[in-house]
Write a protein that holds these residues in place. Structure first.
Motif, PDB file in Angstrom:
ATOM      1  N   SER A   1      -9.731  -5.123  -6.644  1.00 50.01           N
ATOM      2  CA  SER A   1      -8.904  -4.002  -6.212  1.00 50.01           C
ATOM      3  C   SER A   1      -9.076  -2.828  -7.164  1.00 50.01           C
ATOM      4  O   SER A   1      -9.362  -2.993  -8.346  1.00 50.01           O
ATOM      5  CB  SER A   1      -7.431  -4.406  -6.118  1.00 50.01           C
TER       6      SER A   1
ATOM      7  N   ARG B   1      -7.408   1.343  -7.994  1.00 49.86           N
ATOM      8  CA  ARG B   1      -6.206   2.155  -7.827  1.00 49.86           C
ATOM      9  C   ARG B   1      -6.611   3.534  -7.354  1.00 49.86           C
ATOM     10  O   ARG B   1      -7.468   4.178  -7.954  1.00 49.86           O
ATOM     11  CB  ARG B   1      -5.419   2.234  -9.139  1.00 49.86           C
TER      12      ARG B   1
ATOM     13  N   TRP C   1      -6.026   4.405   6.642  1.00 58.47           N
ATOM     14  CA  TRP C   1      -7.392   4.935   6.712  1.00 58.47           C
ATOM     15  C   TRP C   1      -8.058   4.526   8.020  1.00 58.47           C
ATOM     16  O   TRP C   1      -7.631   3.623   8.711  1.00 58.47           O
ATOM     17  CB  TRP C   1      -8.229   4.455   5.528  1.00 58.47           C
TER      18      TRP C   1
ATOM     19  N   LEU D   1      -0.211   4.305   2.738  1.00 58.64           N
ATOM     20  CA  LEU D   1      -1.603   4.720   2.839  1.00 58.64           C
ATOM     21  C   LEU D   1      -2.259   4.116   4.074  1.00 58.64           C
ATOM     22  O   LEU D   1      -2.152   2.922   4.335  1.00 58.64           O
ATOM     23  CB  LEU D   1      -2.365   4.296   1.578  1.00 58.64           C
TER      24      LEU D   1
ATOM     25  N   ILE E   1      -1.945   3.635  -5.890  1.00 56.97           N
ATOM     26  CA  ILE E   1      -1.817   2.572  -4.895  1.00 56.97           C
ATOM     27  C   ILE E   1      -2.969   1.596  -5.078  1.00 56.97           C
ATOM     28  O   ILE E   1      -4.127   2.021  -5.166  1.00 56.97           O
ATOM     29  CB  ILE E   1      -1.864   3.152  -3.464  1.00 56.97           C
TER      30      ILE E   1
ATOM     31  N   ARG F   1       0.815  -1.212   0.000  1.00 52.23           N
ATOM     32  CA  ARG F   1       0.000   0.000   0.000  1.00 52.23           C
ATOM     33  C   ARG F   1       0.854   1.270   0.000  1.00 52.23           C
ATOM     34  O   ARG F   1       0.483   2.287   0.598  1.00 52.23           O
ATOM     35  CB  ARG F   1      -0.963  -0.013   1.187  1.00 52.23           C
TER      36      ARG F   1
ATOM     37  N   VAL G   1      -5.776  -0.822  -3.835  1.00 52.67           N
ATOM     38  CA  VAL G   1      -6.533  -0.967  -2.588  1.00 52.67           C
ATOM     39  C   VAL G   1      -7.714  -1.885  -2.863  1.00 52.67           C
ATOM     40  O   VAL G   1      -8.334  -1.813  -3.931  1.00 52.67           O
ATOM     41  CB  VAL G   1      -7.043   0.403  -2.073  1.00 52.67           C
ATOM     42  N   ARG G   2      -8.030  -2.734  -1.903  1.00 54.61           N
ATOM     43  CA  ARG G   2      -9.183  -3.619  -2.059  1.00 54.61           C
ATOM     44  C   ARG G   2     -10.453  -2.774  -2.161  1.00 54.61           C
ATOM     45  O   ARG G   2     -10.665  -1.833  -1.409  1.00 54.61           O
ATOM     46  CB  ARG G   2      -9.285  -4.586  -0.876  1.00 54.61           C
TER      47      ARG G   2
ATOM     48  N   TRP H   1      -8.790   9.095   4.916  1.00 53.41           N
ATOM     49  CA  TRP H   1      -7.537   8.578   4.372  1.00 53.41           C
ATOM     50  C   TRP H   1      -6.402   9.561   4.601  1.00 53.41           C
ATOM     51  O   TRP H   1      -6.607  10.777   4.577  1.00 53.41           O
ATOM     52  CB  TRP H   1      -7.654   8.362   2.867  1.00 53.41           C
TER      53      TRP H   1
END
Length: 950
Positions: free
Chosen positions: A837, A839, A949, A947, A885, A633, A887-888, A939
């Motif tokens: 995922s 971006r 959150w 990253l 990045i 991440r 991210v799910r 975030w």
């Protein structure tokens, strides 16, 4: 039935050169339809003779029931017919055209795509030129029509005429238009010496032939090539003029192959020492394969290699691929890795091998969604990016990639490639242009590294891929350090079944449900290898036991850790355990350790924890051990930079020379695969035993090199496994069970408890441990948890069966290859379960409301690119994409409309930018950064931790 304007009655000048096939971006020039047909036919012949390897040529010829020369002419004939559907008023009248003699009897707004028009017309036309009637064993007729109708990547359903006049039902009853279609077909028939209908046409082979037709079409449709033929355009459409044009196309097609980078990369047979002069003494595994594999490998087959990490499986696979490639007539290679990072690392190794072994240097491609940002692979793309990172690899340019191969969907067509496993799984996903990927695989030896690193969804996809590869006579090599016997059996069985050498018995009423086929692989030697020959269906094991190198026993010790909180907020308290396990390093200031956490959030918390401990223990920064953090991440450029530093510190190249006096790497499971790293000790969260053994392979990995001095406190290789105080599902941290099945964690912990005090002998104990965790019912106290895991696995496999196509499922034609894909393209394809995922791009807004790409507010967020009309060049894209990045996804993800609503207008025209989710950060006057809200999360991009959150 005679067809109109047949050989004896065809008058001269009947091919109308006003009928066009290409005009876009040609400056007003319209390339005649018949010329494009001859272009494609000539290129298909060149591809057959000079691109396809001997193995695939033999496979396709046998499948068609003709010799190789006839097969080439037949496929060229079909390629020439792929755009016959453009000889229709619906297509021709898309642009103003003067054709007063051609009737327009139908509404031109009700267009049938020209690819579908090709399929429908050929279904009615082919029976009139010697193909079987479609209602009389006419599968080959329908398949030829369907494969040519699929030349845009999606296959139409078979056309079903409901009336007495199939031509009229299909919309092709206009006399003059129909006359031109027949004249083009007749021209191709003459030019290609009247190729006869094939005796047979299996559906899988029809798919590959379609890939060949698509490739021929792509090559001759390039703007530069089409314009170059303008001066060669025939003045009239008589037979002599058309033949002259065709012969010219035959002469220029090989040059187009050269310019596109599609020549095969071949190697001359060599011994293992000749292939790897840097290895003075091959180990037992390498010696066994080099000596015994040539004796059993006389055609096409699958090789399964199982051995501990660090035992030279990659070099053994490269040499085995040479042996198997020679035997099968398949000089190409594809090396598949589980992740983009591991593929980048392997690219350097394969390129070095190719430059050492190639008879003539040819392009070598790197294939994953971010490969274009790899400076080593695509030099110059990062010129606009502030931080550039080179992956390991030689400096030579012998394997430089052509501009054409850099195009989307083309990289796998190069002779040698390395990339992620997803790239080959997409060949059997219901996906547009999947047959081009199948074409890219035939003629290659497919090597899959870390074959165990898949979930049940991907395993089902792999099994279906192996059925295809067996059917198409593609050699396969599987490498694994921790592969369960049942997975090995499933892979080998699928491959042999695909080749028709193994059949599952049908379960009738009188057959016991427990009955089934004997396993193809009933046990796995470790280290060892198995070779399955699809010519005979036999399976051969390494004939002599393979002696592994002596390794210090591995201490895999459980360390109970307390937890705090409840439910999803329950967290492991690592503080005490880490201080104890790293006591030697913390007291002496010497040695290198890795701490592997299950989730990114836990790795970030652990990084903070150890940072505070190191500051307290080492007030002097000059004496303080280096602390690094690596997870997925980070922005792309930062992750690459950290990875390069980690490999430089702990990697095999120049091992020991760049190793710091003392360092701690905090990471996720990102380091457990393919990164060749060495640590004095490892602390790891509990994980399934196969993954713990993978991680343990990074402990004292380079000991045999004799160049690393271990600190006094590191007396033997040791992995401390942090686990809850009790091995039950209820005691497992919920975030861990989100990543790994709770039953496997419980089983692994019970296994380690049972072995407490006994070190693991490597390699002797490894395979037994991997299989016991799954097979021993005594390792779990509540079978319900196993049932839950198996139920989820079954659900994942069921979904995979809908997504991935088996060659056995094409009895109704090629439509099933892309049915349900809705034209989905590769950038949104999912070869992994729950791989939704997205971006994200963290941007920074200052007090004036201006938006920047960095927190220092020195690089503006580009509203437009430097290209024409604000288009983004590759350098522009690199500047943005390397800051994104993965991210799910989930419920927090804004709708597509909302996402695009905050993007600059020019971003919406590029698929790579259109999908980016902006996450704003707010920069105060004093330089501090405040978090921003997107969805239901707040975030922040931390400079050191990546990253985060809430």
């Amino acid at each position: 039935m005679a067809y109109p304007f047949g050989p004896s009655t065809a008058p001269e000048h009947l091919v109308d050169l006003r009928l066009w096939a290409k005009e876009r971006d040609l400056g007003g020039y319209r390339h005649p339809l018949v010329c494009h047909a001859m272009d494609a036919a000539a290129m298909a012949l060149a591809l057959w003779e000079e691109y396809l390897a001997p193995g695939p040529r033999a496979t396709i010829s046998r499948a068609l029931g003709v010799d190789a020369e006839q097969a080439g002419r037949l496929i060229a004939y079909w390629a020439g017919l792929h755009d016959i559907g453009k000889a229709t008023p619906q297509f021709q009248h898309q642009i103003p055209i003067d054709l007063p003699a051609y009737p327009v009897q139908r509404d031109l707004t009700e267009r049938v795509g020209h690819a579908t028009a090709t399929a429908r017309w050929l279904e009615t036309a082919l029976p009139q030129v010697g193909y079987p009637l479609t209602d009389e064993l006419g599968a080959s007729t329908l398949l030829v029509a369907q494969l040519l109708g699929g030349h845009h990547g999606l296959f139409p359903e078979f056309f079903d005429s409901q009336g007495n006049d199939p031509l009229r039902d299909a919309g092709f009853d206009e006399d003059r238009w129909n006359e031109q279609r027949w004249q083009i077909l007749h021209t191709l028939t003459e030019l290609l010496d009247n190729p006869q209908a094939p005796e047979t046409l299996p559906e899988p082979i029809a798919g590959v032939v379609c890939g060949l037709v698509i490739l021929a079409d792509w090559l001759v449709s390039q703007k530069r090539h089409v314009l170059a033929q303008k001066l060669r355009k025939p003045k009239v459409g008589d037979r002599a003029s058309l033949r002259s044009y065709f012969e010219h196309q035959r002469s220029v097609a090989p040059k187009l192959l050269d310019d596109s980078g599609l020549r095969p990369l071949t190697t001359t047979p060599a011994t293992f020492p000749e292939s790897f002069p840097e290895i003075t003494t091959p180990n037992g595994l390498q010696t066994s394969i080099a000596e015994h594999l040539p004796q059993v490998c006389t055609g096409v087959g699958l090789l399964l290699v199982t051995a501990p990490t660090g035992m030279g499986k990659t070099e053994a696979a490269f040499h085995a691929a040479d042996i198997m490639g020679y035997a099968a007539g398949c000089p190409g290679r594809y090396i598949a890795l589980p992740t983009m990072a591991t593929a980048d690392q392997m690219y350097g190794r394969l390129r070095g091998y190719a430059e050492h072994r190639a008879d003539v240097p040819r392009p070598l491609t790197l294939l994953h969604s971010m490969a274009w940002l790899n400076e080593d692979y695509h030099p110059g793309v990062l010129d606009a990016v502030p931080s550039t990172v080179l992956t390991s690899g030689p400096d030579g340019q012998g394997c430089k990639v052509t501009d054409w191969l850099f195009g989307r969907k083309r990289g796998l067509l190069a002779s040698w490639s390395v990339g992620t496993i997803d790239q080959i799984l997409m060949a059997v996903l219901r996906l547009k242009h999947n047959v081009v990927r199948l074409l890219g695989l035939i003629g290659k030896v497919v090597v899959i590294d870390e074959a165990h690193a898949v979930d049940p969804y991907m395993q089902e996809g792999l099994e279906r891929l192996f059925r295809w590869l067996g059917k198409l006579n593609v050699p396969v090599i599987l490498l694994s350090a921790t592969l369960h016997r049942t997975a090995a059996d499933a892979y080998v069985t699928a491959y042999l079944e695909g080749a028709g050498k193994r059949r599952r018995p049908r379960l009738g009423r009188r057959r016991r449900q427990s009955a089934g086929p004997a396993p193809a692989v009933d046990s796995v030697d470790y280290p060892g290898w198995i070779y399955a020959d699809i010519g005979t269906g036999t399976i051969t094991r390494n004939p002599e036991p393979i002696t592994g190198e002596e390794r210090d026993p591995l201490h895999l010790d459980l360390v109970p850790v307390p937890q705090e909180g409840a439910g999803r907020e329950r967290r492991v308290d690592r503080a005490g355990a880490l201080k104890d396990e790293l006591a030697g390093l913390l007291s002496s200031g010497e040695g290198c350790a890795a701490v592997i956490c299950t989730t990114v959030a836990e790795a970030q918390e652990t990084y903070d924890l150890l940072g505070n401990v190191l500051h307290e223990r080492f007030p002097d920064p000059a004496e303080r051990p280096e602390l690094l953090l690596l997870h997925a991440r980070f922005p792309g450029w930062q992750r690459d930079e950290i990875t390069e530093k980690v490999v430089r510190f702990f990697g095999k190249k120049d091992a020991g020379k760049n190793r710091p006096k003392s360092a701690i790497l905090v990471a996720t499971q990102i380091i457990e695969q393919s990164l060749d790293l060495d640590f004095d000790s490892i602390v790891s969260d509990l994980a399934p035993i196969s993954l713990l053994l993978q991680r343990a392979g990074r402990c004292w990995r380079h000991q045999r090199l004799g160049v690393i001095t271990r600190p006094v406190w590191a007396q033997h290789p040791r992995v401390a496994v942090l686990a809850p105080e009790q091995p039950t599902k209820e005691k497992m941290p919920e975030v861990w069970t989100f990543v790994y099945a709770a039953s496997l964690l419980v089983r692994t912990q019970n296994l380690l408890l049972e072995r407490e005090g006994r070190p693991v002998e490597v390699p002797g104990d490894v395979q037994k441990l991997v299989e016991r965790v799954y097979d021993d019912p005594s390792l779990i106290d509540d079978m319900k948890h196993d049932i839950d895991r198996l139920g989820k696995d079954m659900g994942m496999r069921t979904l995979a069966k809908d997504m991935f196509v088996s060659p056995d499922g094409l009895s109704g034609g090629l439509y099933e290859l892309t049915a349900g894909s809705f034209g989905v393209d590769e950038e949104v394809a999912s070869t992994r379960f729950d791989a939704d995922s997205v971006r994200v791009l963290c941007c920074f807004k200052d007090a004036r409301g201006e938006t920047w790409l960095d927190r220092e507010c020195t690089v503006r967020l580009p509203e437009r690119g430097a290209g024409r009309e604000g288009a983004f060049t590759e350098a522009d894209l690199a500047q943005v994409i390397r800051r994104t990045i993965p991210v799910r996804g989930g419920q927090w993800v804004p709708s597509q409309k909302a996402r695009e609503g905050v993007l600059p207008q020019a971003w919406r025209r590029d698929f790579r930018l259109r999908e980016v989710i902006m996450i704003p950060q707010y920069v105060n006057a004093d330089g501090t950064v405040e978090e921003g809200d997107v969805g239901d999360r707040s975030w922040v991009l931390h400079k050191e931790k990546g990253l985060m959150w809430r």
